[in-house]
Scaffold this motif. Sequence first.
Motif, PDB file in Angstrom:
ATOM      1  N   SER A 277      91.585  71.438 -66.188  1.00 57.92           N
ATOM      2  CA  SER A 277      91.932  70.107 -65.672  1.00 57.92           C
ATOM      3  C   SER A 277      91.525  69.922 -64.219  1.00 57.92           C
ATOM      4  O   SER A 277      91.910  68.932 -63.593  1.00 57.92           O
ATOM      5  CB  SER A 277      93.447  69.875 -65.808  1.00 57.92           C
ATOM      6  N   ARG A 278      90.738  70.870 -63.684  1.00 59.34           N
ATOM      7  CA  ARG A 278      90.304  70.703 -62.289  1.00 59.34           C
ATOM      8  C   ARG A 278      89.234  69.621 -62.198  1.00 59.34           C
ATOM      9  O   ARG A 278      88.456  69.435 -63.151  1.00 59.34           O
ATOM     10  CB  ARG A 278      89.738  72.031 -61.751  1.00 59.34           C
ATOM     11  N   PRO A 279      89.208  68.895 -61.071  1.00 60.75           N
ATOM     12  CA  PRO A 279      88.231  67.810 -60.941  1.00 60.75           C
ATOM     13  C   PRO A 279      86.806  68.325 -61.173  1.00 60.75           C
ATOM     14  O   PRO A 279      86.461  69.405 -60.714  1.00 60.75           O
ATOM     15  CB  PRO A 279      88.398  67.344 -59.477  1.00 60.75           C
ATOM     16  N   GLY A 280      86.025  67.567 -61.942  1.00 61.21           N
ATOM     17  CA  GLY A 280      84.627  67.928 -62.172  1.00 61.21           C
ATOM     18  C   GLY A 280      84.422  68.859 -63.352  1.00 61.21           C
ATOM     19  O   GLY A 280      83.299  69.089 -63.780  1.00 61.21           O
ATOM     20  N   ALA A 281      85.502  69.418 -63.899  1.00 64.87           N
ATOM     21  CA  ALA A 281      85.326  70.362 -65.009  1.00 64.87           C
ATOM     22  C   ALA A 281      84.878  69.638 -66.282  1.00 64.87           C
ATOM     23  O   ALA A 281      84.221  70.204 -67.144  1.00 64.87           O
ATOM     24  CB  ALA A 281      86.621  71.114 -65.271  1.00 64.87           C
TER      25      ALA A 281
END
Length: 343
Positions: A277-281
């Motif tokens: 759920s990290r940004p850009g994943a």
Amino acid sequence: MPSHLLSIDALDRDAVDHLIRIAGRMEPIAQRRKVTRVLEGAVLGNLFFEASTRTRISFNAAFCRLGGSVCDTTGFTFSSMAKGESLYDTSRVMGGYVDAIVMRHPEQGSVAEFAEATRVPVINGGDGPGEHPSQALLDVYTITKEFARLGKPLAGAHLLLTGDLKYGRTVHSLIKLLSLFDPLRITLVSPPGLEMPQPLIDRVASRGHRIEIRPSLADDFSDVDVIYATRIQRERFTTEMTESFQELTADYVVDRGFLDRRCNASTFVMHPLPRDSRPGANDLSVDLNGDPRLAIFRQTDNGIPMRMAIFAHLLKVEEEIDRDLRDVRWYVPETFGVDDPAL
Ligand code: ASP
Ligand code: CP
């Protein structure tokens, strides 16, 4: 079924149906309405040499809910493998301490090698990019339950497997397991370089299933019944792959927009989890949380009855389960998650 659970290769359709039936009988215990003590006195050894939340805790909880208790170790640092102990020695030692062993290890084939040195049942909780058979069993259990809920037959169903199909051990076990069912349509979508290994495709196709490969999700998937999305397994990349891998574009993302525009109203979404759920994943989107088409937490919940079924079967107590059931006495909430949809 043999005395270990190392690979889907050892299972036939009868064994799978048997485990699904036992898992169904475990539901009242898994849902915390009933208590059993059928494994009272038994001890599970959990050996996890890679990160895990679901597999480690749910095997642990499943064993405890059958009345057993658990000893575990996580990471190489806290086991004597850090002092150079072999899989053979570790296996023989553990066999003298516990009644069943679940093991996760970063190298493909390591859990099978470990199992060769003990007669105590060993379950493969994930061996590198190899297999994750208990995950596939709970996935198929989930698929059968979701189809039953939707009143649809599984025969001829269309499944979309997407994400890292090269290193994702869950999809390797799942596609083998699906191949035991009546002919299905399976569509594969992965970013370049992360395709499903060809021998697995050939094996499934040779059993009469229709396999289709598409370049991205920018297409019409309106006849898809199940989407099985997976995380990019960056921890398994070679240095060369890490340097050359292009970040995932929106064409590979399963989100609400994709489901609304390109799928149908009853298409449901699975994922072995964790989702990144990290940004850009660009993994499975959180914008589907609370949407009844998102089956991922029903899927994790199903891990408990299926893993209880695996233990009951390997330790030969499946006929005892219904015998000493009692009602639970403690508080149990109506739903386990705050966003759980009404179905
Ligand atoms: N948890 C699953 C596994 O260990 C899937 C993943 O990590 O992406 O294989
Ligand atoms: N699905 C799965 O294996 O999750 P964990 O890696 O958290 O155990």
